[in-house]
Design an enzyme around this catalytic site. Sequence first.
Site, PDB file in Angstrom:
ATOM      1  N   ASP A   1      24.709 -19.279  57.620  1.00  0.00           N
ATOM      2  CA  ASP A   1      23.825 -18.136  57.618  1.00  0.00           C
ATOM      3  C   ASP A   1      23.913 -17.551  59.032  1.00  0.00           C
ATOM      4  O   ASP A   1      24.292 -18.253  59.963  1.00  0.00           O
ATOM      5  CB  ASP A   1      22.410 -18.641  57.308  1.00  0.00           C
ATOM      6  CG  ASP A   1      21.390 -17.538  57.370  1.00  0.00           C
ATOM      7  OD1 ASP A   1      21.653 -16.480  56.787  1.00  0.00           O
ATOM      8  OD2 ASP A   1      20.336 -17.748  57.986  1.00  0.00           O
TER       9      ASP A   1
HETATM   10  P1  ADP Z   1      20.025 -13.391  56.971  1.00  0.00           P
HETATM   11  O1  ADP Z   1      20.996 -13.684  55.882  1.00  0.00           O
HETATM   12  O2  ADP Z   1      20.704 -12.787  58.152  1.00  0.00           O
HETATM   13  O3  ADP Z   1      19.173 -14.546  57.337  1.00  0.00           O
HETATM   14  P2  ADP Z   1      17.867 -12.261  55.397  1.00  0.00           P
HETATM   15  O4  ADP Z   1      18.335 -12.686  54.038  1.00  0.00           O
HETATM   16  O5  ADP Z   1      16.713 -12.955  55.965  1.00  0.00           O
HETATM   17  O6  ADP Z   1      19.072 -12.229  56.442  1.00  0.00           O
HETATM   18  O7  ADP Z   1      17.524 -10.747  55.302  1.00  0.00           O
HETATM   19  C1  ADP Z   1      18.486  -9.809  54.937  1.00  0.00           C
HETATM   20  C2  ADP Z   1      18.036  -8.418  55.259  1.00  0.00           C
HETATM   21  O8  ADP Z   1      16.913  -8.102  54.436  1.00  0.00           O
HETATM   22  C3  ADP Z   1      17.566  -8.257  56.683  1.00  0.00           C
HETATM   23  O9  ADP Z   1      18.608  -7.874  57.540  1.00  0.00           O
HETATM   24  C4  ADP Z   1      16.514  -7.175  56.540  1.00  0.00           C
HETATM   25  O10 ADP Z   1      17.125  -5.900  56.524  1.00  0.00           O
HETATM   26  C5  ADP Z   1      15.949  -7.419  55.157  1.00  0.00           C
HETATM   27  N1  ADP Z   1      14.722  -8.216  55.200  1.00  0.00           N
HETATM   28  C6  ADP Z   1      14.502  -9.377  54.576  1.00  0.00           C
HETATM   29  N2  ADP Z   1      13.254  -9.820  54.791  1.00  0.00           N
HETATM   30  C7  ADP Z   1      12.680  -8.920  55.610  1.00  0.00           C
HETATM   31  C8  ADP Z   1      11.412  -8.798  56.228  1.00  0.00           C
HETATM   32  N3  ADP Z   1      10.445  -9.695  56.066  1.00  0.00           N
HETATM   33  N4  ADP Z   1      11.185  -7.748  57.007  1.00  0.00           N
HETATM   34  C9  ADP Z   1      12.127  -6.834  57.189  1.00  0.00           C
HETATM   35  N5  ADP Z   1      13.333  -6.882  56.643  1.00  0.00           N
HETATM   36  C10 ADP Z   1      13.618  -7.898  55.862  1.00  0.00           C
HETATM   37 MG    MG Z   2      18.103 -16.227  57.335  1.00  0.00          MG
END
Ligand code: ADP
Ligand code: MG
Length: 672
Positions: A356
């Site tokens: 991740d």
């Molecule tokens: P990663 O795979 O990098 O850990 P996430 O799955 O946590 O990313 O989130 C993917 C995308 O979804 C983020 O880049 C953001 O744009 C959006 N996102 C998810 N959860 C949130 C949140 N709580 N607030 C703002 N954006 C969010």
């Molecule tokens: Mg994450």
Amino acid sequence: MLMPSRTESWSAADAHEAPDGHRHSHGCACCGPATGGAAGHGHQHESLLRFGTAITGGLLVLNSYLAEWFFSGRIDPFAIDLSAIAGAVILGAPILWSAVKDLVRGKVYMNELVALAILASFAIQDFRTAGTVAFLMLLTIAVEQRTAIGAEASIEALIRLTPRQARRLRPGGGDEDMVDVLDLRVGDICRLRPGENFPVDGVITSGATSVNQASITGESLPVDKAVDAEVYAGTQNLTGLVDIRVTRVGRDTTLGKVRDLIVAAEGSRLPMMRMIDRYVGFYTPTVLTIAALVWFFSRDLSRVIAVLVISCPCALVIATPSAMIAALSAAARLGILIKDISHIELAARIRSVVFDKTGTLTEGVLEVVKLHPAPGIELAELLAAATAAEAHSNHPAAAALRRLAEQAGVNWSDPAEYEEVPGKGVRARSGADTLRVGRASWLGECGLRTEGVEAPPEDGEQGGMSVVYVASNERVLGWIGMRDKIRPAARAALDELRQLGVRRLCLVTGDNAAAARLVADKLGVSDVRAGCLPQEKVEFVNELKRRGEVVAVVGDGVNDAPALAAGDVGVAMGAIGSDVAVQSASVALMNNDLRRLPFLIRLSRRTQTLMNQNLSLGLLVIVGGLYLSTIGVVTPVIAALLHCVGTILIVFNSARLVRSGEELEASPPPGG
Ligand code: ADP
Ligand code: MG
């Protein structure tokens, strides 16, 4: 088990219970007194008694040998025998007793083999052999028990980290009472002086200090903590006087969970071990048949005795568990909690690692670098809306927004309703407005149009930002760009993984492609999937698994718990404060040092090698010894010696693992 006394802490009490279960499952079956129903409590006392008996019996047998060598012919041979008889009876009785108990319970176990050998020695009036065989068998038990006790010791060492008493502040007044840790309740305030260990998990309410968290994270570098920081039971308060509000007590503390995980892991079984369990019932009858054949063809009871003794599979039975337990404790010391020993087997064969991005390869501490409001919207309006929407979120983006809003003096109000859509964003109700913060595609799904706002740049100075869009009702207010730092140890860890023959390193993230590429390029990762929803991360992992590769997934547990669970091995980073990650992962890293990952693979491979060595040695002793006993080359005493030495060698061989990883313990992550 006994009721825990008041002064005994919660965990000390249960600790006696669980490892006993493990002894029952792994302990050498032939060594009846070790496994034969010794209840959890009092085993230490019992083993002392057994030790005393063994020494007395051993001395009597030794005396008989010495008398034979030095005074033979000068004193009555019966006197010499008498010493051996006494010794043999003292030593053999517990073994015979366990064999009888086993027979009564209808269990055909190895105790019968040893018991038969001892009885046969008596039958041919070779009391010294009977005594020596019994003595060496008991010695083997003692050695074996040390490994079981070693595992218990590692758990008890954890328990000793939590003090039994705590200094509780009276509500209202500043008075302190010394109270039993068992009496602490969530919400109590405790005062900790420098040098004291935290008795419970809590949050600092006043004061600042630095904390040595090595007992949980395996990292000896102190961590600075101030008001609102979390502290964990069993870690050491180094420098400051602090008050903490109790948040978790007893088994619920992080340390309590660590202990539970270790106990559970030690009780888990490998597929191969389960197979041995299944065939163990055939083992004794087979050996008895061989013994009968030897008797039939040779009419030499001494050979039969040797066959019975050498067949006792102590060495084989502990070959794998001893190595596994050593590996578990070496890992635990470095803050690596392995939930099931079968994960050690899998980790040795990892060929692909899926990372991740946010919080895993990067620090997960975002910093807002650009606020881009839509035309006609104020910067402060954009920030206030975003912060209000994220007020209850654990996502790194939320923390970044809160920090900036506080610094900039922007006020926001907590939302009335709140909902998080994993991997997409958050929706909240603030007053009459519905606020949304998340990725552009999600706002699109919600029927909002982001086209009116100029898109964030993909390349150049500003390229590669993580971007969240902010909307209020039907209106998109703009976007906010954030940046994260790559973890200092990431590059070294990935290089090490490549050296270990991990062929595929992948980056899978919910973040946008530009941000993903920026990180991937810096770390030399070529396989990148951006814009993934949690479900898509799972599908990607399953796709890799379908190609027959052993896949490890490394994440921080924020929006990637399903992917962690999908991997053959799921590694949750920074698990010290989070419950979610630990539940879905097979390995929990209590720290954020990515170099623990290549270490885990190396440790697993070493464990595998040692297990194979142990098994080969165990087999060699039995098969080779059996052959030599059958043809009369190996006497019963030599057979018992071989059995004992083989078992000891295996225990020592496994113990070598305990020290692995000391180099990691000593060195903090570069730049960290
Ligand atoms: P990663 O795979 O990098 O850990 P996430 O799955 O946590 O990313 O989130 C993917 C995308 O979804 C983020 O880049 C953001 O744009 C959006 N996102 C998810 N959860 C949130 C949140 N709580 N607030 C703002 N954006 C969010
Ligand atoms: Mg994450």
